[in-house]
Motif scaffolding. Structure first.
Motif, PDB file in Angstrom:
ATOM      1  N   TYR A  60      49.109  36.388  32.242  1.00 60.86           N
ATOM      2  CA  TYR A  60      49.731  37.880  32.600  1.00 60.86           C
ATOM      3  C   TYR A  60      50.003  38.577  31.362  1.00 60.86           C
ATOM      4  CZ  TYR A  60      53.398  40.820  34.079  1.00 60.86           C
ATOM      5  OH  TYR A  60      54.221  42.086  34.189  1.00 60.86           O
ATOM      6  N   ASP A  82      50.731  46.295  34.027  1.00 62.50           N
ATOM      7  CA  ASP A  82      50.474  44.779  33.874  1.00 62.50           C
ATOM      8  C   ASP A  82      49.205  44.479  34.337  1.00 62.50           C
ATOM      9  OD1 ASP A  82      51.072  44.709  36.593  1.00 62.50           O
ATOM     10  OD2 ASP A  82      52.836  43.677  36.418  1.00 62.50           O
ATOM     11  N   GLN A  83      48.731  43.098  34.161  1.00 62.63           N
ATOM     12  CA  GLN A  83      47.655  42.485  34.601  1.00 62.63           C
ATOM     13  C   GLN A  83      47.739  41.134  34.930  1.00 62.63           C
ATOM     14  OE1 GLN A  83      43.415  43.244  32.733  1.00 62.63           O
ATOM     15  NE2 GLN A  83      44.096  41.126  32.116  1.00 62.63           N
ATOM     16  N   GLY A  85      45.869  37.713  35.754  1.00 63.62           N
ATOM     17  CA  GLY A  85      44.389  36.677  35.811  1.00 63.62           C
ATOM     18  C   GLY A  85      44.485  35.613  36.421  1.00 63.62           C
ATOM     19  N   THR A 108      40.915  39.703  38.420  1.00 61.27           N
ATOM     20  CA  THR A 108      41.884  40.307  37.606  1.00 61.27           C
ATOM     21  C   THR A 108      42.696  41.377  38.685  1.00 61.27           C
ATOM     22  OG1 THR A 108      40.381  42.027  36.662  1.00 61.27           O
ATOM     23  CG2 THR A 108      41.158  40.237  35.250  1.00 61.27           C
ATOM     24  N   ASN A 109      43.911  41.910  38.549  1.00 54.85           N
ATOM     25  CA  ASN A 109      44.423  42.743  39.042  1.00 54.85           C
ATOM     26  C   ASN A 109      45.723  43.478  38.395  1.00 54.85           C
ATOM     27  OD1 ASN A 109      47.756  42.835  41.245  1.00 54.85           O
ATOM     28  ND2 ASN A 109      45.618  43.930  41.811  1.00 54.85           N
ATOM     29  N   ARG A 110      45.458  44.777  38.142  1.00 57.33           N
ATOM     30  CA  ARG A 110      46.086  45.598  37.456  1.00 57.33           C
ATOM     31  C   ARG A 110      47.006  46.518  38.168  1.00 57.33           C
ATOM     32  NH1 ARG A 110      42.524  47.852  32.363  1.00 57.33           N
ATOM     33  NH2 ARG A 110      42.483  45.649  31.069  1.00 57.33           N
ATOM     34  N   VAL A 134      46.593  48.116  28.728  1.00 55.48           N
ATOM     35  CA  VAL A 134      46.477  47.263  29.736  1.00 55.48           C
ATOM     36  C   VAL A 134      46.170  48.147  31.187  1.00 55.48           C
ATOM     37  CG1 VAL A 134      48.670  46.698  30.668  1.00 55.48           C
ATOM     38  CG2 VAL A 134      47.016  45.084  30.905  1.00 55.48           C
ATOM     39  N   TYR A 135      46.589  49.359  30.790  1.00 59.42           N
ATOM     40  CA  TYR A 135      46.631  50.500  31.928  1.00 59.42           C
ATOM     41  C   TYR A 135      44.883  50.627  32.267  1.00 59.42           C
ATOM     42  CZ  TYR A 135      46.861  54.529  34.801  1.00 59.42           C
ATOM     43  OH  TYR A 135      46.681  55.381  35.908  1.00 59.42           O
ATOM     44  N   GLY A 138      42.662  50.033  37.788  1.00 60.01           N
ATOM     45  CA  GLY A 138      43.703  49.096  38.354  1.00 60.01           C
ATOM     46  C   GLY A 138      44.158  49.465  39.900  1.00 60.01           C
ATOM     47  N   THR A 144      35.783  40.096  37.728  1.00 63.24           N
ATOM     48  CA  THR A 144      35.639  40.581  36.198  1.00 63.24           C
ATOM     49  C   THR A 144      34.621  39.733  35.504  1.00 63.24           C
ATOM     50  OG1 THR A 144      37.889  41.371  36.150  1.00 63.24           O
ATOM     51  CG2 THR A 144      36.731  40.770  34.067  1.00 63.24           C
ATOM     52  N   PRO A 199      38.509  45.366  32.966  1.00 63.67           N
ATOM     53  CA  PRO A 199      38.301  44.256  33.896  1.00 63.67           C
ATOM     54  C   PRO A 199      36.831  44.504  34.745  1.00 63.67           C
ATOM     55  CG  PRO A 199      39.847  45.561  35.080  1.00 63.67           C
ATOM     56  CD  PRO A 199      39.680  46.514  33.780  1.00 63.67           C
TER      57      PRO A 199
END
Length: 448
Positions: A60, A82-83, A85, A108-110, A134-135, A138, A144, A199
């Motif tokens: 994270y 945030d992200q 993984g 991955t999820n942003r 990290v933005y 998303g 990824t 990602p």
């Protein structure tokens, strides 16, 4: 069963049980500061999986950015991005007996918002870098990584194929800062709509040849497909919408200088996709003036340099000491928005004996907008009959943005690093009319 055999069996079972109990007792528990993972070793089962060839990856990254002063909009606020993984690295030799073969899958999820978009930068122009790296890409789950890798000829030749991004292997760079200008593969940040960083993944193949223990050369081919960026296409595996191919080549040298590690990279990329000129039409005239379509080029290209070197150790401990790093990228002036970028960073690992795993960093970056982009904006404003910056139709004139960051990484545990930082952005978006901005940041990195 004879009594002697029974006694032997009891001793063997007791010894095995004692080993299991001892292993579980020694296995890192959840939230242990000594564990590599927040969730611990799962009673030893995680280590067993790794020994069998399955390494579960969960991590994270969360980043806060707040505008303390200046910028386009000085109404103070804070944004969070945030992200998450989730993935697995597989040793296929251990799992299936396939010699020298590895594979990986990563999701991955942003989520979240970015302080740079409307507070630091003029929304008509944005910023060139981002105060929260990290933005982006998303608000969705993405595949990824999905690849397999094999080594041939006593590990001289290494081939990797599947779905992944260029920045995993080419122009790679660590992410020990929060500002995008100091984090990760920089070519992808400035090679507009060509080189997709994490990602985003693409169908790809990478071939590496190890010349010796310190030197290797590699070449890759990556499917260039802008539809991969679209929301809802995070798991797209088809080739529909392909625009062309990105072809990077790179030479990587990893010497020891005074017995301290270094890495030096030089590389070149070419995209085979059509690319619009940033200024001229087919007749070589200014398209913003003539109103004709911009000239179309059959490719675009660029090159890069990366240098990383540990300069000192700390009282003989090579895991601590001063490290220096520099990045530079240069891009096609006919077609690319950014024509050159440079950065310089210093990171001291283990600055205090009481905090031997902490680090402190400072970075400086320059991002230059192509002069032809500036000229095109000036001509566009003339064609539209606007000259005042405050006019909504005015196209901001962009030149050079400078980014600075100082941070301190608290190694709270082996699975948690908290990195407060201060950033200063000069001419956000390269627009002189936008006030210089001071940004407070906080980066949280955790491994589950």
């Amino acid at each position: 069963m004879k009594m002697k055999n029974k006694a032997r069996l009891i001793c063997q079972v007791s010894a095995a049980a004692a080993l299991v109990l001892a292993g579980n007792a020694m296995a890192d528990e959840a939230f242990s500061s000594d564990s590599k993972w927040m969730t611990g070793d799962w009673g030893g089962e995680r280590t067993k999986l790794i020994e069998q060839g399955i390494d579960i990856k969960m991590d994270y990254v969360g980043e806060v950015g707040g505008n303390l002063n200046g910028g386009f909009n000085d109404d103070k606020t804070a944004r969070y991005a945030d992200q998450f993984g989730l993935g697995a690295a597989l040793d296929l030799e251990k799992l299936f007996g396939w010699d020298n073969t590895q594979a990986k899958i990563q999701l991955t999820n942003r989520n979240g918002e970015n302080i740079s978009n409307d507070r630091i930068g003029d929304p008509r122009a944005g910023t060139l870098s981002s105060s929260q790296e990290v933005y982006g890409r998303g608000h969705m789950i993405r595949l990824t990584q999905l690849w397999i890798q094999h080594q041939f000829f006593d590990n001289k030749l290494d081939v990797k194929a599947g779905y992944f991004g260029e920045g995993e292997d080419f122009n790679t760079f660590p992410c020990e800062f929060q500002n995008l200008a100091f984090c990760g593969s920089q070519v992808g940040n400035w090679a507009t709509n060509i080189w997709y960083n994490w990602p985003v993944s693409q169908a790809a193949i990478r071939v590496k040849y190890n010349i010796n223990d310190e030197l290797y050369a590699q070449i890759g081919a990556y499917n260039q497909n802008t539809s991969q960026l679209e929301h809802g296409n995070g798991f797209k595996l088809s080739g529909s919408g392909t625009n062309g191919t990105v072809l990077p080549v790179e030479l990587v040298w990893s010497p020891k200088v005074n017995n301290l590690p270094g890495e030096y990279r030089v590389g070149y990329y070419k995209s085979t996709s059509d690319a619009d000129d940033v200024l001229e039409d087919d007749n070589g005239q200014n398209a913003a003036t003539t109103g004709n379509p911009y000239r179309v080029h059959d490719s675009k290209h660029g090159y890069w340099f990366v240098a990383q070197q540990q300069l000192t150790s700390h009282n003989g401990d090579a895991s601590r000491g001063l490290n220096i790093a520099a990045n530079a990228t240069f891009h096609d002036k006919d077609t690319n928005f950014i024509d050159n970028y440079q950065s310089l960073m210093f990171v001291y690992k283990g600055p205090f004996d009481a905090r031997p795993k902490d680090d402190v960093g400072i970075g400086f970056a320059r991002i230059h907008v192509n002069d032809d982009v500036k000229k095109n904006a000036e001509l566009t404003n003339v064609a539209n009959g606007v000259s005042e910056y405050d006019n909504p139709l005015f196209s901001p004139i962009r030149e050079t943005e400078y980014n600075y960051e100082i941070n301190y990484g608290f190694h709270v545990t082996n699975w948690l690093t908290v990195r407060p930082n201060l950033q200063y952005v000069t001419h956000p978006g390269g627009v002189d009319e936008v006030d210089n901005a001071l940004v407070a940041g906080l980066k949280i990195q955790s491994v589950f």
